[in-house]
Design an enzyme around this catalytic site. Structure first.
Site, PDB file in Angstrom:
ATOM      1  CB  SER A  95      -0.891   0.006   1.239  1.00  0.00           C
ATOM      2  OG  SER A  95      -0.101   0.293   2.385  1.00  0.00           O
ATOM      3  CE  LYS A  96      -1.616   7.544   0.099  1.00  0.00           C
ATOM      4  NZ  LYS A  96      -2.633   8.551  -0.207  1.00  0.00           N
ATOM      5  NE  ARG A  97      -1.981   6.042   4.866  1.00  0.00           N
ATOM      6  CZ  ARG A  97      -1.755   7.310   4.538  1.00  0.00           C
ATOM      7  NH1 ARG A  97      -0.537   7.813   4.575  1.00  0.00           N
ATOM      8  NH2 ARG A  97      -2.745   8.090   4.193  1.00  0.00           N
ATOM      9  N   GLY A 137       4.866   2.443   1.630  1.00  0.00           N
ATOM     10  CA  GLY A 137       5.892   3.280   1.036  1.00  0.00           C
ATOM     11  C   GLY A 137       6.326   4.373   1.985  1.00  0.00           C
ATOM     12  CB  ALA A 138       4.345   6.842   3.880  1.00  0.00           C
TER      13      ALA A 138
END
Length: 518
Positions: A274-276, A278-279
């Site tokens: 998920s995008k999360r 990545g962060a």
RNA sequence: GGCCCGUUCGUCUAAGGGCUAGGACACCACCCUUUCACGGUGGUGAUACGGGUUCGAAUCCCGUACGGGCUACCA
């Protein structure tokens, strides 16, 4: 055997048509690009057509700019569609919101055939049903054969009542009537036979209250109308396959259904990437930077992080696929050549950012300087007043590219060619400093202020002779010189640096460093 | 909970009944290099478990465990 499979399709005279069908709601995910890639490779390999269809049936999730962004990403990757909203084609419109009326008639057909029904339940009523029926052993109750007769729909209501509600303009959805007990199956191109029992499935909504189709109806209708022959989608779609099978059976004939390939998921450290993730773990997930127009929040993309599109595609292709050999570096053309569906792994693959960087590093090392030049100029756009010739820039690139994993590394690896180092690691020099060395470097300044030969080898020769004259070992002078020139312990050969910098700059940097030393 | 998919080094994977289980990333050591990087050599490290089938299973079958996905009027 593989070739035989394709040969059969060819013999059937059916031109291969595949589609990527994103919903334009935000950034384009790694997994999305891989799905595009596999579609593209399969299409090109079979001289087929690659279509991009925009699945924008959820009007509440409309995000301005997301569609244009999507095509920008494809362009950056070099995966241009043959047919799409932007590329045209004779099977349009390629935006589902513009095909709205088409779906309605098929929903009506399904009702006539008894495979679907009207449901008048409001969202609140559904919510109530779910909380009411939820138990520890059944935490998420479905709208299915068990409960459908207790809800408000054309199955539980009398024909008159249904008519009355419809005429009164009562909001409704159309749901599929999942058969009581039937085994539905198909052959997945990647995982083989997959079977489902309709008794365990629910009555999915096909047409929403706003008249828009859900994914289930739209994908079947459009795949048929666009004559899709092979459908690649993420594994998360596997559970809804039986719904689509039923629709194909009833609407267009199961024999016309595209061959399906459910791609394994790309996993992050904790499940579906998920995008999360990545962060949280510091790596990009989207192809290109995406700024959410509502929040203004920007999520970094592979492009901006410093990835070459060639490397990006390469690493994506090798995530769940390989050609059976030990080859890992592939150009797009080579991928097209060697691609085959049956070599796609069926298990999910964890994304490994370290390996991703390795792919990029390999591509940077193998890229000729002129391929890298535009990125280089971009990195140093603000320093262009140095006025290096393209020839000299090429020379610099050749000197530093093997030291760059990311294109953005160019900045620190080559920055000293453009500006004097901001800080100099004098501590590393001072540790073994001496007055003899100072004298040596003063002499070296004079050398570079004089008639200096342009050849690196000649400069090195002079350097060594001078060192001998001072009874110093070249070895203990080389490192200090390097640090004076670039600021630290890194970079190409010292005399490769001096020849690029030129004698004047070389002399100036040595002189400046001497002011910082005892 | 139910349904579906999956399971070889930490990660990506090769080996589709017969092996010292191969490669790559990462890691470690050494070599090259009087920097860094590149390159080279070597090393640590895996068939989830239990049953079958077989002369022989990482490979075929069953079960268990574990992981993942789905379970919206989102795709």
């Amino acid at each position: 055997m593989v070739a035989a499979g394709w040969f059969i399709f060819a013999a059937m005279g059916k031109k291969v048509r595949v589609r990527f069908a994103p919903s334009p709601t935000g950034g384009l995910h790694l997994g999305g690009v891989r799905t595009v890639l596999f579609n593209y490779l399969f299409a090109k390999k079979n001289k087929g057509t690659f279509i991009v269809r925009i699945e924008d049936t959820d009007q509440r999730r409309f995000v301005p700019g997301a569609e244009a962004y999507l095509f920008d990403c494809l362009r950056w990757c070099g995966l241009e569609p043959d047919e799409s909203v932007q590329h045209g084609g004779s099977f349009g419109p390629y935006r589902q919101s513009e095909r709205k009326t088409l779906y309605r008639q098929y929903a009506d057909q399904l009702i006539e055939k008894g495979l679907a029904y009207y449901a008048f339940d409001t969202p609140e009523e559904l919510e109530k049903m779910r909380t009411l029926l939820a138990t520890p052993s059944n935490p998420s109750p479905q709208y299915d054969r068990q409960v459908r007769m207790q809800l408000r729909n054309s199955l539980s209501l009398s024909a008159d009542e249904t008519d009355r509600l419809l005429k009164a303009g009562t909001p409704y959805v159309i749901r599929i009537k999942m058969p009581e007990q039937e085994t539905l199956g198909f052959t997945d191109l990647i995982r083989g036979e997959v079977r489902f029992d309709t008794a365990t499935l629910d009555d999915k909504v096909l047409l929403k209250a706003d008249g828009m189709p859900t994914y289930h109806l739209a994908v079947v209708v459009d795949d048929h109308h666009m004559q899709i022959t092979h459908a690649f989608r993420g594994e998360e779609w596997l559970p809804s396959a039986p719904v689509h099978i039923l629709l194909w059976q009833s609407l267009f004939g199961i024999e016309n259904m595209p061959r399906w390939a459910h791609l394994p998921l790309i996993l992050g450290p904790e499940g579906k990437l998920s995008k999360r993730d990545g962060a949280k773990y510091g790596f990009p997930v989207f192809a290109m930077n995406w700024t959410d127009p509502a929040s203004g929040e920007t999520t970094e993309g592979f492009k901006e992080k410093g990835f070459l599109p060639e490397a990006f595609l390469n690493l994506l292709a090798l995530l769940g696929w390989n050609d059976g050999s030990e080859k890992e570096i592939f150009t797009l053309t080579e991928l097209i050549d060697s691609f085959s569906i049956e070599r796609i792994h069926s298990a999910g693959a964890h994304f490994d950012y370290e390996k991703a960087k390795w792919f990029n590093h390999e591509w940077i090392k193998r890229s000729p300087a002129n391929r890298l030049l535009p990125y280089f100029q971009e990195q140093f756009a603000t320093l262009s007043d140095v006025g290096y010739s393209e020839e000299k820039l090429t020379r610099i690139i050749e000197l530093v590219k093997e030291r760059c994993q990311l294109l953005t590394d160019l900045k620190e690896q080559a920055g000293f060619f453009f500006v004097d180092p901001l800080s100099i690691d004098t501590a590393a020099i001072a540790a073994k400093w001496s007055t003899e060395k100072r004298s040596f470097f003063e002499g070296l300044i004079a050398y570079y202020q004089g008639e200096t030969p342009e050849e690196a080898a000649q400069q090195e020769q002079a350097f060594k002779e001078k060192a001998a004259a001072f009874q110093l070992k070249p070895g203990e002078l080389l490192l200090p010189l390097r640090i004076m020139l670039v600021g630290g312990k890194f970079g190409p050969g010292v005399f490769d640096i001096t020849t690029v910098l030129g004698p004047a700059t070389t002399a100036r940097r040595i002189a400046h460093a001497l002011t910082l030393l005892p």
